[in-house]
Design an enzyme around this catalytic site. Structure first.
Site, short mmCIF file in Angstrom:
data_model
loop_
_atom_site.label_atom_id
_atom_site.label_comp_id
_atom_site.label_asym_id
_atom_site.label_seq_id
_atom_site.Cartn_x
_atom_site.Cartn_y
_atom_site.Cartn_z
N SER A 144 -6.96 8.89 1.21
CA SER A 144 -7.14 8.31 2.71
C SER A 144 -5.87 8.91 3.52
CB SER A 144 -7.22 6.99 2.82
OG SER A 144 -6.01 6.04 1.97
N GLU A 192 1.99 3.26 5.58
CA GLU A 192 1.82 5.06 5.20
C GLU A 192 0.86 5.37 6.24
OE1 GLU A 192 1.91 4.51 0.39
OE2 GLU A 192 -0.13 4.73 1.41
N HIS A 245 5.96 7.24 -1.84
CA HIS A 245 5.89 6.07 -2.87
C HIS A 245 5.59 4.71 -2.32
CE1 HIS A 245 6.54 4.75 -6.99
NE2 HIS A 245 7.13 3.63 -6.56
C1 GRF Z 1 -0.49 5.45 -1.81
O1 GRF Z 1 -0.31 4.19 -1.93
C2 GRF Z 1 0.62 6.35 -2.15
O2 GRF Z 1 1.64 5.73 -1.55
C3 GRF Z 1 0.51 6.50 -3.73
O3 GRF Z 1 -0.97 6.51 -3.94
C4 GRF Z 1 -1.82 5.99 -2.88
C5 GRF Z 1 -2.64 6.83 -2.44
O4 GRF Z 1 -3.70 6.23 -1.62
N1 GRF Z 1 1.44 7.23 -3.99
P1 GRF Z 1 -4.71 7.19 -1.05
O5 GRF Z 1 -5.59 8.24 -1.95
O6 GRF Z 1 -4.07 8.27 0.07
O7 GRF Z 1 -5.75 6.18 -0.38
#
Ligand code: GRF
Length: 191
Positions: A15, A176, A106
């Site tokens: 995502s 994020e 992270h």
């Molecule tokens: C995110 O929370 C990122 O910080 C971690 O893995 C997750 C990935 O989520 N390293 P997505 O696949 O982008 O939904």
């Protein structure tokens, strides 16, 4: 002038990879042009198809025992690498090809809650078990250790007593989506 090209590595849902790609859609000087994954059944592959972005699937041997991945990235004119939910340690040949040009996110406030085995809901579970009052995101350069490169940016969210690993993951994902594309943009444009 050629746009700066980003390749995104993701192992799971992707995502963030999609969100970053959409952010740079029609950007004047930066583009996301390539996805890579180590998981042949990862949802990020469907997202790549929908976005019209080519996606390369590789295995452990190709990643760790050959130069194929750095060669492919160079062949495709990639300038920056972004790790968005990618779980394997980056080998030295890739680090050497993209010095200070590999960025990871992270889902916690490093240096706490990082390192080998600290990924996904394990991170959020540990944060909650330790009764932390806040968590957040850390965006950092990648080096030869898990989650240990120079920190570029952090953002925090509050944790309340009703939070579960799932609800905390949602809060972290919101941070994020909001910050990661903009931080990538500022790093790419500053180099
Ligand atoms: C995110 O929370 C990122 O910080 C971690 O893995 C997750 C990935 O989520 N390293 P997505 O696949 O982008 O939904």
């Amino acid at each position: 002038m050629k746009k700066k090209s980003i390749a995104i590595f993701a192992s799971g849902s992707g995502s963030n990879a999609e969100n970053i790609s959409r952010f740079f859609n029609r950007h004047p000087s930066v583009e996301v042009s390539f996805f890579l994954t180590n998981k042949p059944d990862a949802m990020v592959i469907d997202r790549a198809k929908n976005l019209g972005i080519p996606c390369h699937i590789f295995n452990r041997e190709e990643f760790y025992d050959t130069n194929r991945i750095p060669e492919l990235l160079i062949e495709k004119g990639i300038d920056f690498v972004v790790l968005a939910g990618f779980l394997w340690l980056i080998p030295s040949n890739l680090l050497k090809s993209f010095p200070k040009r590999i960025i990871n996110i992270h889902p916690a406030l490093l240096p706490k809650y990082g390192g080998k085995g600290m990924y996904g809901s394990k991170v959020h579970q540990s944060v909650i078990d330790n009764k932390e009052k806040e968590s957040g995101i850390t965006i950092h350069f990648v080096n030869e250790e898990y989650d240990a490169g120079d920190i570029i940016f952090q953002a925090k969210c509050a944790i309340d007593e009703n939070d579960s690993p799932e609800s905390l993951a949602e809060k972290v994902h919101e941070l994020e989506y909001l910050h990661f594309p903009k931080v990538i943009e500022s790093v790419v444009l500053s180099q």
